[in-house]
Motif scaffolding. Structure first.
Motif, PDB file in Angstrom:
ATOM      1  N   GLU A  34       1.125  -1.245  -0.650  1.00 21.48           N
ATOM      2  CA  GLU A  34       0.234   0.516   0.160  1.00 21.48           C
ATOM      3  C   GLU A  34       0.848   0.837  -0.328  1.00 21.48           C
ATOM      4  N   LYS A  35       0.891   1.783  -1.087  1.00 20.47           N
ATOM      5  CA  LYS A  35       1.267   3.449  -0.505  1.00 20.47           C
ATOM      6  C   LYS A  35       0.600   4.668   0.628  1.00 20.47           C
ATOM      7  N   LYS A  36       0.348   4.366   1.681  1.00 20.66           N
ATOM      8  CA  LYS A  36      -0.056   4.756   2.424  1.00 20.66           C
ATOM      9  C   LYS A  36       0.986   5.323   3.842  1.00 20.66           C
ATOM     10  N   LEU A  37       0.809   5.854   3.909  1.00 23.59           N
ATOM     11  CA  LEU A  37       1.783   6.042   5.457  1.00 23.59           C
ATOM     12  C   LEU A  37       1.091   6.230   6.788  1.00 23.59           C
ATOM     13  N   LYS A  38       1.282   5.557   8.283  1.00 21.27           N
ATOM     14  CA  LYS A  38       0.236   5.360   9.431  1.00 21.27           C
ATOM     15  C   LYS A  38       1.406   5.993   9.632  1.00 21.27           C
ATOM     16  N   VAL A  39       0.161   7.297  11.077  1.00 26.24           N
ATOM     17  CA  VAL A  39       0.615   7.626  11.817  1.00 26.24           C
ATOM     18  C   VAL A  39       0.338   7.995  12.954  1.00 26.24           C
ATOM     19  N   THR A  40       0.773   7.838  14.114  1.00 27.04           N
ATOM     20  CA  THR A  40       0.130   7.674  15.438  1.00 27.04           C
ATOM     21  C   THR A  40       1.039   8.977  16.326  1.00 27.04           C
ATOM     22  N   LEU A  41      -0.617   9.798  16.743  1.00 26.30           N
ATOM     23  CA  LEU A  41      -0.627  10.540  18.145  1.00 26.30           C
ATOM     24  C   LEU A  41      -0.192  10.561  18.905  1.00 26.30           C
ATOM     25  N   ASN A  42      -0.288  11.104  20.465  1.00 22.08           N
ATOM     26  CA  ASN A  42      -0.412  10.679  21.522  1.00 22.08           C
ATOM     27  C   ASN A  42      -1.623  11.980  21.806  1.00 22.08           C
ATOM     28  N   HIS A  43      -2.457  12.035  22.199  1.00 28.82           N
ATOM     29  CA  HIS A  43      -3.504  12.850  22.148  1.00 28.82           C
ATOM     30  C   HIS A  43      -4.173  13.230  23.469  1.00 28.82           C
ATOM     31  N   ASP A  44      -4.733  13.229  24.579  1.00 30.32           N
ATOM     32  CA  ASP A  44      -4.479  13.390  26.035  1.00 30.32           C
ATOM     33  C   ASP A  44      -4.265  11.919  26.553  1.00 30.32           C
ATOM     34  N   TYR A  49      -4.598   6.711  15.747  1.00 32.85           N
ATOM     35  CA  TYR A  49      -3.734   6.318  14.840  1.00 32.85           C
ATOM     36  C   TYR A  49      -4.490   6.689  12.915  1.00 32.85           C
ATOM     37  N   ARG A  50      -3.773   7.595  12.243  1.00 32.78           N
ATOM     38  CA  ARG A  50      -4.993   7.662  11.099  1.00 32.78           C
ATOM     39  C   ARG A  50      -4.014   6.892  10.187  1.00 32.78           C
ATOM     40  N   GLU A  51      -4.024   7.010   9.034  1.00 35.88           N
ATOM     41  CA  GLU A  51      -3.210   6.806   8.132  1.00 35.88           C
ATOM     42  C   GLU A  51      -3.742   8.175   6.795  1.00 35.88           C
ATOM     43  N   PHE A  52      -2.341   7.946   5.712  1.00 33.51           N
ATOM     44  CA  PHE A  52      -2.443   8.831   4.642  1.00 33.51           C
ATOM     45  C   PHE A  52      -2.242   8.950   3.171  1.00 33.51           C
ATOM     46  N   ASP A  53      -2.724   8.245   2.733  1.00 35.36           N
ATOM     47  CA  ASP A  53      -2.587   7.993   0.913  1.00 35.36           C
ATOM     48  C   ASP A  53      -1.242   9.261   0.539  1.00 35.36           C
ATOM     49  N   ASP A  71       1.902  16.353  19.041  1.00 35.74           N
ATOM     50  CA  ASP A  71       0.970  15.065  19.735  1.00 35.74           C
ATOM     51  C   ASP A  71       2.512  14.032  18.765  1.00 35.74           C
ATOM     52  N   LEU A  72       2.591  14.455  17.379  1.00 32.74           N
ATOM     53  CA  LEU A  72       3.220  13.380  17.154  1.00 32.74           C
ATOM     54  C   LEU A  72       3.766  12.141  17.360  1.00 32.74           C
ATOM     55  N   GLU A  73       3.899  10.905  17.613  1.00 31.19           N
ATOM     56  CA  GLU A  73       4.732   9.623  18.042  1.00 31.19           C
ATOM     57  C   GLU A  73       5.254   9.451  16.958  1.00 31.19           C
ATOM     58  N   THR A  74       4.670   8.529  15.962  1.00 28.22           N
ATOM     59  CA  THR A  74       5.309   7.836  14.985  1.00 28.22           C
ATOM     60  C   THR A  74       4.883   8.069  13.680  1.00 28.22           C
ATOM     61  N   ILE A  75       5.480   7.843  12.198  1.00 29.24           N
ATOM     62  CA  ILE A  75       5.372   8.004  11.268  1.00 29.24           C
ATOM     63  C   ILE A  75       5.690   6.869  10.283  1.00 29.24           C
ATOM     64  N   HIS A  76       5.139   6.018  10.093  1.00 23.45           N
ATOM     65  CA  HIS A  76       6.194   5.069   9.285  1.00 23.45           C
ATOM     66  C   HIS A  76       4.874   4.367   7.993  1.00 23.45           C
ATOM     67  N   THR A  77       5.602   3.891   6.077  1.00 20.93           N
ATOM     68  CA  THR A  77       4.971   3.647   5.338  1.00 20.93           C
ATOM     69  C   THR A  77       4.638   2.087   5.308  1.00 20.93           C
ATOM     70  N   CYS A  78       3.885   1.399   4.464  1.00 23.46           N
ATOM     71  CA  CYS A  78       2.602   0.426   4.588  1.00 23.46           C
ATOM     72  C   CYS A  78       3.688  -0.185   4.132  1.00 23.46           C
ATOM     73  N   GLU A  79       4.977  -1.020   3.759  1.00 23.57           N
ATOM     74  CA  GLU A  79       5.398  -1.000   2.746  1.00 23.57           C
ATOM     75  C   GLU A  79       5.543  -3.078   2.741  1.00 23.57           C
ATOM     76  N   ALA A  80       4.734  -3.741   2.012  1.00 19.94           N
ATOM     77  CA  ALA A  80       4.430  -5.278   2.404  1.00 19.94           C
ATOM     78  C   ALA A  80       5.396  -6.062   2.282  1.00 19.94           C
ATOM     79  N   SER A  81       5.453  -7.088   2.998  1.00 17.49           N
ATOM     80  CA  SER A  81       6.830  -7.992   3.330  1.00 17.49           C
ATOM     81  C   SER A  81       5.906  -8.667   1.730  1.00 17.49           C
TER      82      SER A  81
END
Length: 102
Positions: A34-44, A49-53, A71-81
């Motif tokens: 998938e050509k997406k990014l997964k973002v993890t936030l720490n809100h309160d 979690y959010r996903e973006f194309d 609030d930003l904690e991590t950003i990951h690409t959705c690379e396939a195995s």
């Protein structure tokens, strides 16, 4: 599949004696992932979690605002195995005991 990913420059996926595709592990993972990014936030103190194309990510105001957020904690690409690639192409996975999974 992990060993093939680490050790091989090129590989061929064969299922039931049929050559399905060939290529480098990186090329195959990019093509079938998938050509997406997964973002993890720490809100309160709650993880959100959010996903973006990735298409147009540089002009996505929601994503750009998150980059500036405390609030930003991590950003990951959705690379396939390679196993994801195999399942995508064959419609079934591998099982350690039989070699195939329903």
């Amino acid at each position: 599949m992990h060993d093939a990913d680490v050790l091989c420059d090129r590989l061929a996926l064969i299922d039931n004696g049929e050559l399905l595709l060939t290529g480098s592990p990186d090329d195959l993972k990019v093509k079938y992932g998938e050509k997406k990014l997964k973002v993890t936030l720490n809100h309160d103190n709650n993880r959100v979690y959010r996903e973006f194309d990735m298409q147009g990510i540089g002009s996505d105001s929601r994503f750009l605002d998150l980059l500036k957020s405390d609030d930003l904690e991590t950003i990951h690409t959705c690379e396939a195995s390679l196993e994801d690639v195999f399942i995508s192409v064959t419609g079934h996975g591998l099982s350690p005991s039989t070699g195939y999974e329903d």
